[in-house]
Design a protein around this motif. Sequence first.
Motif, mmCIF file in Angstrom:
data_model
loop_
_atom_site.group_PDB
_atom_site.id
_atom_site.type_symbol
_atom_site.label_atom_id
_atom_site.label_comp_id
_atom_site.label_asym_id
_atom_site.label_seq_id
_atom_site.Cartn_x
_atom_site.Cartn_y
_atom_site.Cartn_z
ATOM 1 N N GLY A 178 42.526 116.190 146.939
ATOM 2 C CA GLY A 178 43.539 116.796 146.110
ATOM 3 C C GLY A 178 42.767 117.281 144.990
ATOM 4 N N PRO A 179 43.487 118.013 144.182
ATOM 5 C CA PRO A 179 42.644 118.842 142.956
ATOM 6 C C PRO A 179 42.134 117.849 141.961
ATOM 7 N N MET A 180 41.183 117.956 141.297
ATOM 8 C CA MET A 180 40.574 116.765 140.567
ATOM 9 C C MET A 180 40.336 117.502 139.226
ATOM 10 N N GLU A 181 40.544 116.823 138.127
ATOM 11 C CA GLU A 181 40.315 117.388 136.826
ATOM 12 C C GLU A 181 39.062 117.398 136.271
ATOM 13 N N THR A 182 38.549 118.567 135.539
ATOM 14 C CA THR A 182 37.293 118.384 135.084
ATOM 15 C C THR A 182 37.373 118.008 133.641
ATOM 16 N N PRO A 183 36.860 116.864 133.070
ATOM 17 C CA PRO A 183 37.049 116.516 131.762
ATOM 18 C C PRO A 183 36.422 117.635 130.811
ATOM 19 N N PHE A 218 38.070 119.952 152.568
ATOM 20 C CA PHE A 218 39.215 121.103 152.841
ATOM 21 C C PHE A 218 40.091 120.743 151.349
ATOM 22 N N GLU A 219 40.851 121.656 150.757
ATOM 23 C CA GLU A 219 41.420 121.303 149.375
ATOM 24 C C GLU A 219 42.136 122.863 149.006
ATOM 25 N N ALA A 220 43.146 122.565 148.336
ATOM 26 C CA ALA A 220 43.817 123.860 147.688
ATOM 27 C C ALA A 220 42.904 124.538 146.820
ATOM 28 N N VAL A 221 43.133 125.634 146.483
ATOM 29 C CA VAL A 221 42.201 126.512 145.496
ATOM 30 C C VAL A 221 42.924 126.095 144.068
ATOM 31 N N HIS A 222 43.994 125.713 143.945
ATOM 32 C CA HIS A 222 44.647 125.365 142.604
ATOM 33 C C HIS A 222 43.989 124.114 141.881
ATOM 34 N N GLY A 223 44.389 123.965 140.680
ATOM 35 C CA GLY A 223 43.929 122.631 139.892
ATOM 36 C C GLY A 223 44.824 121.529 139.989
ATOM 37 N N THR A 224 44.865 120.641 138.983
ATOM 38 C CA THR A 224 45.805 119.422 138.729
ATOM 39 C C THR A 224 47.184 119.841 138.212
ATOM 40 N N ALA A 225 47.251 121.166 137.836
ATOM 41 C CA ALA A 225 48.520 121.401 137.166
ATOM 42 C C ALA A 225 49.124 120.214 136.059
ATOM 43 N N PRO A 226 48.511 120.077 134.991
ATOM 44 C CA PRO A 226 48.895 119.031 134.252
ATOM 45 C C PRO A 226 50.365 119.227 133.570
ATOM 46 N N ASP A 227 50.530 120.599 133.533
ATOM 47 C CA ASP A 227 51.886 120.907 132.817
ATOM 48 C C ASP A 227 53.218 120.343 133.671
ATOM 49 N N ILE A 228 52.873 120.154 135.133
ATOM 50 C CA ILE A 228 54.063 119.676 135.946
ATOM 51 C C ILE A 228 53.866 118.370 136.531
ATOM 52 N N ALA A 251 55.786 119.936 142.206
ATOM 53 C CA ALA A 251 54.601 120.569 142.640
ATOM 54 C C ALA A 251 55.002 121.209 143.999
ATOM 55 N N ASN A 252 54.330 122.232 144.352
ATOM 56 C CA ASN A 252 54.446 123.018 145.562
ATOM 57 C C ASN A 252 53.240 122.474 146.571
ATOM 58 N N PRO A 253 53.631 121.875 147.554
ATOM 59 C CA PRO A 253 52.428 121.358 148.501
ATOM 60 C C PRO A 253 51.933 122.251 149.632
ATOM 61 N N VAL A 267 33.731 117.541 139.049
ATOM 62 C CA VAL A 267 33.502 116.485 140.121
ATOM 63 C C VAL A 267 33.782 117.605 141.465
ATOM 64 N N ASN A 268 34.532 118.674 141.397
ATOM 65 C CA ASN A 268 34.821 119.662 142.571
ATOM 66 C C ASN A 268 33.344 120.339 142.734
ATOM 67 N N VAL A 269 32.818 120.908 141.799
ATOM 68 C CA VAL A 269 31.787 121.751 142.127
ATOM 69 C C VAL A 269 30.588 120.712 142.600
HETATM 70 P P1 NAI Z 1 45.889 124.633 137.693
HETATM 71 O O1 NAI Z 1 45.776 125.598 139.049
HETATM 72 O O2 NAI Z 1 46.004 123.354 137.903
HETATM 73 O O3 NAI Z 1 47.241 125.285 137.086
HETATM 74 C C1 NAI Z 1 47.598 126.741 136.850
HETATM 75 C C2 NAI Z 1 49.055 127.103 136.778
HETATM 76 O O4 NAI Z 1 49.567 126.820 138.093
HETATM 77 C C3 NAI Z 1 49.910 125.879 135.978
HETATM 78 O O5 NAI Z 1 50.857 126.615 135.199
HETATM 79 C C4 NAI Z 1 50.309 125.076 137.198
HETATM 80 O O6 NAI Z 1 51.617 124.363 137.017
HETATM 81 C C5 NAI Z 1 50.458 126.079 138.264
HETATM 82 N N1 NAI Z 1 50.191 125.471 139.772
HETATM 83 C C6 NAI Z 1 49.163 125.133 140.056
HETATM 84 N N2 NAI Z 1 49.338 124.326 141.242
HETATM 85 C C7 NAI Z 1 50.522 124.367 141.565
HETATM 86 C C8 NAI Z 1 51.447 123.888 142.576
HETATM 87 N N3 NAI Z 1 50.829 123.166 143.685
HETATM 88 N N4 NAI Z 1 52.644 123.960 142.770
HETATM 89 C C9 NAI Z 1 53.125 124.444 141.439
HETATM 90 N N5 NAI Z 1 52.554 124.902 140.423
HETATM 91 C C10 NAI Z 1 51.388 125.073 140.425
HETATM 92 O O7 NAI Z 1 44.726 125.407 136.672
HETATM 93 P P2 NAI Z 1 44.388 124.946 135.542
HETATM 94 O O8 NAI Z 1 45.621 124.453 134.531
HETATM 95 O O9 NAI Z 1 43.578 125.997 134.823
HETATM 96 O O10 NAI Z 1 43.367 123.531 135.733
HETATM 97 C C11 NAI Z 1 43.813 122.164 135.351
HETATM 98 C C12 NAI Z 1 42.901 121.257 135.844
HETATM 99 O O11 NAI Z 1 42.447 121.440 137.304
HETATM 100 C C13 NAI Z 1 41.490 121.579 135.074
HETATM 101 O O12 NAI Z 1 41.074 120.318 134.702
HETATM 102 C C14 NAI Z 1 40.627 122.196 136.147
HETATM 103 O O13 NAI Z 1 39.153 121.835 135.749
HETATM 104 C C15 NAI Z 1 41.048 121.529 137.340
HETATM 105 N N6 NAI Z 1 40.906 122.457 138.668
HETATM 106 C C16 NAI Z 1 40.523 121.548 139.773
HETATM 107 C C17 NAI Z 1 40.455 122.455 140.928
HETATM 108 C C18 NAI Z 1 40.086 121.851 142.182
HETATM 109 O O14 NAI Z 1 40.154 120.453 142.029
HETATM 110 N N7 NAI Z 1 39.532 122.236 143.252
HETATM 111 C C19 NAI Z 1 40.619 123.993 140.861
HETATM 112 C C20 NAI Z 1 41.059 124.468 139.712
HETATM 113 C C21 NAI Z 1 41.210 123.644 138.423
#
Ligand code: NAI
Length: 485
Positions: free
Chosen positions: A68-73, A260-270, A276-278, A81-83
Amino acid sequence: MLKIAVAKGDGIGPEIMDAVLQIFDAAKVPLQYEVVEMGRWVFDKGFSNGMTPEAQQTIETLGILFKGPMETPKGKGVKSVNVTARKTWNTYANKRTFQSLHGVDTVFSKAGIPINVTIVRENIEDTYGGIEHMLTNDVALCRRFITRPGSKQVIQYAFEMARQMGAKRVTCGHKANIMKITDGLFLEVFKEVAANYPDIKADDVIVDDLCMKLVTRPDLFEVVVLTNLQGDIVSDLCAGLVGGLGFAPSANIGNHISIFEAVHGTAPDITGKGIANPTALLLSGIGMLRHLGLLKSAAIIENALLYTLESGVHTGDFGNKEIPSVGTAAFAQAIIDNFGKAPAHNPKALGEDVPVTIEVEKLTQNPAIASNSGEQLDTVGVDFFVEHAGQPQQVADACLVAIGSLPYKLVTISNRGTQVWPKGSIFTNVVNQYRCRIESTSGQPLSQTDVINLYTQVANHLKVASLELLHVVGDKALYSLAQGQ
Ligand code: NAI
């Protein structure tokens, strides 16, 4: 049964990973999972690389990590951690497939333009080495490493993958018109590797032009291979073409370990809201199943996902706003309920599960990937990067005094890459760091001792911030000219 490591990650990670594993279980995917401790929360427990030694051991034994996605402090000195994971285990190819999904409206789907493009991004090198220094109080330097064997690994992967998926074209995106040495090397290796794949059309395009073409005619591209940073940017661009980060899966492929992982991050806002969309993680998981030879399981799940999307079921981040959205768990359940149904568009043939065996080699030393080109590099001069807040002529005067009667000549001085001495323009802004290129006039290559002696001479008159050796192979210079030189 094949066992893989699973790290749920931070933020929405556990929510979407639980949903995906629930789908896998319902589909009776023949996999066992070993959940490992990895992520920001592990970093907070005092493990500076974001994983426990047990997690590292498990991943290095099993060879497959579904994460799953991991936050970079935030903050200086803290690495992602991801990189770290991608680099530690040398997952040199980052594969991201972007395809139009019916039910996910985009400008292209509305225009009837189908997209199916795979970006292969080099995953280790480039500016992602994170090797950065302040050279003066005003000047920061990031070193960009592009290597011949590193480029070869990822480009070869792109061609092999293209052949396997039946793609007819592989395109190299680059900026070799400007970065002639680094991107030039990547392009050179691309052409060398392409020669071994006569059945695949190989072409190259400058990355800015590529971006323009991708947003106008994305359907023209099949496989695009790029260096790390350019690949990162272009793949997010492609995510936008197919509906956003919620639909962008990724695989980090290495010779021993793959992630294997999603491109997106941890989406702290939701996080914690259950909305969240899986899909991106599920698509990554489907890619992992195919990598493991579980073709039937992958097809059953993908067909159910496509059917679900077509039927209009959606989480809050996409889809028809007139149809109420559902949460993560309900979305997963809708997919499970649709097992056995075929989507109207792009149904996948079922095939058979033929599990591959993952055996991680027991290594006793770090694998060396030298290209053994055997070329002899001779040093013919030195670029000195000096801190100086004055005018170009003052820097030149100091260099000329430093050289004195030694067998060297001052060839050029540049500031931020633009020549300011012996010729230049009075309109060129200068910062407090100059590059002074000093070359040998003896016709003999410089030894390390010669370089040290020259350094000592220059350092007697100027503050040296950094230096680079100027190499040649035969008549070929392995360094760039200054703009205007
Ligand atoms: P993010 O991808 O977490 O969020 C960007 C926007 O997309 C937010 O509005 C979020 O709510 C939305 N979003 C992302 N995934 C979603 C989902 N599955 N369903 C619905 N909405 C979704 O990017 P952000 O905010 O720049 O990064 C947050 C944290 O995630 C940071 O600590 C960053 O370092 C980390 N990160 C980790 C990655 C990984 O584990 N491979 C990749 C990118 C960021």
